[in-house]
Motif scaffolding. Structure first.
Motif, PDB file in Angstrom:
ATOM      1  N   THR A  46     -71.742   8.568  41.580  1.00 36.24           N
ATOM      2  CA  THR A  46     -72.579   7.520  42.160  1.00 36.24           C
ATOM      3  C   THR A  46     -74.036   7.946  42.273  1.00 36.24           C
ATOM      4  OG1 THR A  46     -72.089   8.300  44.390  1.00 36.24           O
ATOM      5  CG2 THR A  46     -70.671   6.555  43.489  1.00 36.24           C
ATOM      6  N   ALA A  47     -74.284   9.260  42.142  1.00 35.18           N
ATOM      7  CA  ALA A  47     -75.638   9.780  42.286  1.00 35.18           C
ATOM      8  C   ALA A  47     -75.751  11.088  41.498  1.00 35.18           C
ATOM      9  CB  ALA A  47     -75.955  10.027  43.766  1.00 35.18           C
ATOM     10  N   VAL A  48     -76.966  11.588  41.436  1.00 34.98           N
ATOM     11  CA  VAL A  48     -77.223  12.912  40.875  1.00 34.98           C
ATOM     12  C   VAL A  48     -78.117  13.668  41.856  1.00 34.98           C
ATOM     13  CG1 VAL A  48     -76.981  12.291  38.428  1.00 34.98           C
ATOM     14  CG2 VAL A  48     -79.210  12.092  39.527  1.00 34.98           C
ATOM     15  N   ARG A  49     -78.115  14.966  41.706  1.00 34.20           N
ATOM     16  CA  ARG A  49     -79.044  15.826  42.449  1.00 34.20           C
ATOM     17  C   ARG A  49     -79.507  16.909  41.484  1.00 34.20           C
ATOM     18  NH1 ARG A  49     -75.572  17.259  46.933  1.00 34.20           N
ATOM     19  NH2 ARG A  49     -73.602  17.679  45.962  1.00 34.20           N
ATOM     20  N   GLY A  50     -80.646  17.490  41.775  1.00 35.75           N
ATOM     21  CA  GLY A  50     -81.126  18.578  40.950  1.00 35.75           C
ATOM     22  C   GLY A  50     -80.183  19.756  41.049  1.00 35.75           C
ATOM     23  N   GLY A  51     -79.920  20.398  39.936  1.00 35.35           N
ATOM     24  CA  GLY A  51     -79.083  21.590  39.906  1.00 35.35           C
ATOM     25  C   GLY A  51     -79.740  22.650  39.048  1.00 35.35           C
ATOM     26  N   CYS A  52     -79.325  23.895  39.244  1.00 40.07           N
ATOM     27  CA  CYS A  52     -79.893  24.995  38.480  1.00 40.07           C
ATOM     28  C   CYS A  52     -78.795  25.982  38.135  1.00 40.07           C
ATOM     29  CB  CYS A  52     -80.992  25.689  39.290  1.00 40.07           C
ATOM     30  SG  CYS A  52     -81.902  26.940  38.344  1.00 40.07           S
ATOM     31  N   GLY A  53     -78.915  26.594  36.990  1.00 36.53           N
ATOM     32  CA  GLY A  53     -77.956  27.586  36.543  1.00 36.53           C
ATOM     33  C   GLY A  53     -77.844  28.776  37.476  1.00 36.53           C
ATOM     34  N   CYS A  54     -78.843  28.998  38.325  1.00 34.00           N
ATOM     35  CA  CYS A  54     -78.793  30.113  39.273  1.00 34.00           C
ATOM     36  C   CYS A  54     -77.882  29.797  40.457  1.00 34.00           C
ATOM     37  CB  CYS A  54     -80.189  30.470  39.764  1.00 34.00           C
ATOM     38  SG  CYS A  54     -80.939  29.260  40.885  1.00 34.00           S
ATOM     39  N   GLY A  55     -77.357  28.563  40.500  1.00 35.46           N
ATOM     40  CA  GLY A  55     -76.454  28.171  41.579  1.00 35.46           C
ATOM     41  C   GLY A  55     -77.063  27.211  42.588  1.00 35.46           C
ATOM     42  N   TRP A  56     -78.367  27.041  42.548  1.00 33.31           N
ATOM     43  CA  TRP A  56     -79.037  26.138  43.503  1.00 33.31           C
ATOM     44  C   TRP A  56     -78.636  24.693  43.243  1.00 33.31           C
ATOM     45  CZ3 TRP A  56     -82.285  22.114  42.254  1.00 33.31           C
ATOM     46  CH2 TRP A  56     -82.949  21.503  43.322  1.00 33.31           C
ATOM     47  N   ARG A  57     -78.488  23.931  44.329  1.00 30.84           N
ATOM     48  CA  ARG A  57     -78.279  22.485  44.256  1.00 30.84           C
ATOM     49  C   ARG A  57     -79.233  21.834  45.246  1.00 30.84           C
ATOM     50  NH1 ARG A  57     -75.921  24.086  40.512  1.00 30.84           N
ATOM     51  NH2 ARG A  57     -73.946  23.389  39.673  1.00 30.84           N
ATOM     52  N   GLY A  58     -79.874  20.767  44.810  1.00 27.42           N
ATOM     53  CA  GLY A  58     -80.775  20.030  45.682  1.00 27.42           C
ATOM     54  C   GLY A  58     -80.013  19.286  46.760  1.00 27.42           C
ATOM     55  N   GLU A  59     -80.684  19.055  47.871  1.00 28.75           N
ATOM     56  CA  GLU A  59     -80.071  18.299  48.961  1.00 28.75           C
ATOM     57  C   GLU A  59     -80.204  16.797  48.758  1.00 28.75           C
ATOM     58  OE1 GLU A  59     -81.395  19.577  52.799  1.00 28.75           O
ATOM     59  OE2 GLU A  59     -81.114  21.685  52.304  1.00 28.75           O
ATOM     60  N   LEU A  61     -80.078  13.211  47.213  1.00 29.60           N
ATOM     61  CA  LEU A  61     -79.276  12.476  46.237  1.00 29.60           C
ATOM     62  C   LEU A  61     -80.122  11.360  45.658  1.00 29.60           C
ATOM     63  CD1 LEU A  61     -75.830  12.192  48.048  1.00 29.60           C
ATOM     64  CD2 LEU A  61     -76.609  13.919  46.428  1.00 29.60           C
ATOM     65  N   HIS A  62     -79.973  11.142  44.367  1.00 30.03           N
ATOM     66  CA  HIS A  62     -80.724  10.101  43.669  1.00 30.03           C
ATOM     67  C   HIS A  62     -79.711   9.192  42.985  1.00 30.03           C
ATOM     68  CE1 HIS A  62     -84.324  12.523  44.351  1.00 30.03           C
ATOM     69  NE2 HIS A  62     -83.585  13.552  43.998  1.00 30.03           N
ATOM     70  N   LEU A  63     -79.815   7.911  43.260  1.00 27.40           N
ATOM     71  CA  LEU A  63     -78.890   6.963  42.633  1.00 27.40           C
ATOM     72  C   LEU A  63     -79.014   7.058  41.134  1.00 27.40           C
ATOM     73  CD1 LEU A  63     -79.291   3.833  44.932  1.00 27.40           C
ATOM     74  CD2 LEU A  63     -77.486   5.579  44.949  1.00 27.40           C
ATOM     75  N   ALA A  71     -84.588   7.105  33.669  1.00 28.52           N
ATOM     76  CA  ALA A  71     -84.816   6.819  35.091  1.00 28.52           C
ATOM     77  C   ALA A  71     -83.943   7.702  35.969  1.00 28.52           C
ATOM     78  CB  ALA A  71     -84.543   5.344  35.395  1.00 28.52           C
ATOM     79  N   THR A  72     -82.726   7.974  35.547  1.00 25.15           N
ATOM     80  CA  THR A  72     -81.820   8.813  36.333  1.00 25.15           C
ATOM     81  C   THR A  72     -82.314  10.252  36.395  1.00 25.15           C
ATOM     82  OG1 THR A  72     -79.918   7.421  35.830  1.00 25.15           O
ATOM     83  CG2 THR A  72     -79.456   9.676  36.511  1.00 25.15           C
ATOM     84  N   GLU A  73     -82.728  10.803  35.272  1.00 23.94           N
ATOM     85  CA  GLU A  73     -83.176  12.194  35.247  1.00 23.94           C
ATOM     86  C   GLU A  73     -84.590  12.349  35.784  1.00 23.94           C
ATOM     87  OE1 GLU A  73     -82.336  14.117  31.532  1.00 23.94           O
ATOM     88  OE2 GLU A  73     -80.246  13.461  31.570  1.00 23.94           O
ATOM     89  N   ALA A  74     -85.425  11.334  35.618  1.00 23.64           N
ATOM     90  CA  ALA A  74     -86.785  11.280  36.168  1.00 23.64           C
ATOM     91  C   ALA A  74     -87.651  12.474  35.772  1.00 23.64           C
ATOM     92  CB  ALA A  74     -86.732  11.112  37.682  1.00 23.64           C
ATOM     93  N   VAL A  75     -87.546  12.912  34.526  1.00 25.70           N
ATOM     94  CA  VAL A  75     -88.367  14.025  34.050  1.00 25.70           C
ATOM     95  C   VAL A  75     -89.833  13.609  34.085  1.00 25.70           C
ATOM     96  CG1 VAL A  75     -88.903  15.510  32.075  1.00 25.70           C
ATOM     97  CG2 VAL A  75     -86.517  14.967  32.640  1.00 25.70           C
TER      98      VAL A  75
END
Length: 183
Positions: A46-59, A61-63, A71-75
């Motif tokens: 239902t959403a995405v969040r930023g993620g990183c190969g180092c294990g970090w995940r953003g708090e 959430l983006h629809l 629009a989903t990735e918003a680069v």
């Protein structure tokens, strides 16, 4: 396609998020690309969040919009999973202020310009720049360690491993502080 920072240590991506806030398990073939979780062959994100190969995940959430990948990735946007990942990289790697980047670039350009008309002056300027950089690096390395930065992080900043950072700055710190213990 992952996002890669200039240090090549961080590979970012939009991570799929389910309605309950969890990330779905990888698909049987090991893939985890967000748009694969469309509900057709498994859970629906239902959403995405930023993620990183180092294990970090953003708090945050983006629809997501299964009809609009950009629009989903918003680069390149000010908000979205990509912007969250860029902030993570800045925090993890340390942000060099823009004015410092510009000053260093301007000095390098000016010394290079001098090589055409006054090569000896350019050599003298480059030597002064080299001495200033070395003493500044020593100060920065000392200060980073006195602020409890690990040798791994200090090495990363200087483009070397933790052992090389310890070798480069450890002896100086050891003598300066008068400690007998390993830093």
């Amino acid at each position: 396609m992952p996002w890669v920072d200039e240090s090549k240590r961080h590979r970012g991506f939009p991570a799929a998020v389910l309605a309950d806030g969890s990330e779905p398990a990888p698909l049987p073939d090991g893939r985890t690309t967000w748009w694969l979780y469309n509900g057709a062959d498994g859970p629906r994100a239902t959403a995405v969040r930023g993620g990183c190969g180092c294990g970090w995940r953003g708090e945050r959430l983006h629809l997501l919009d299964f009809g609009d990948d950009d629009a989903t990735e918003a680069v390149g946007e000010a908000t979205g999973p990509f912007a969250d990942w860029e902030r993570h990289v800045d925090l993890a790697e340390g942000v060099v202020p823009r004015e410092v980047e510009e000053l260093v670039a301007a000095l390098v350009d000016r010394i290079c310009d001098l090589t055409e008309s006054k090569p000896y002056a350019a050599a003298r300027a480059a030597a002064r720049f080299e001495r200033a950089a070395a003493s500044t690096a020593l100060l920065a390395g000392r200060r980073a360690r006195s602020n409890l930065m690990t040798w791994e992080y200090i090495g990363r900043a200087f483009g070397c491993g933790p052992e090389a950072a310890l070798e480069r700055f450890g002896e100086t710190l050891h003598v300066e502080r008068g400690d007998e213990d390993e830093l």
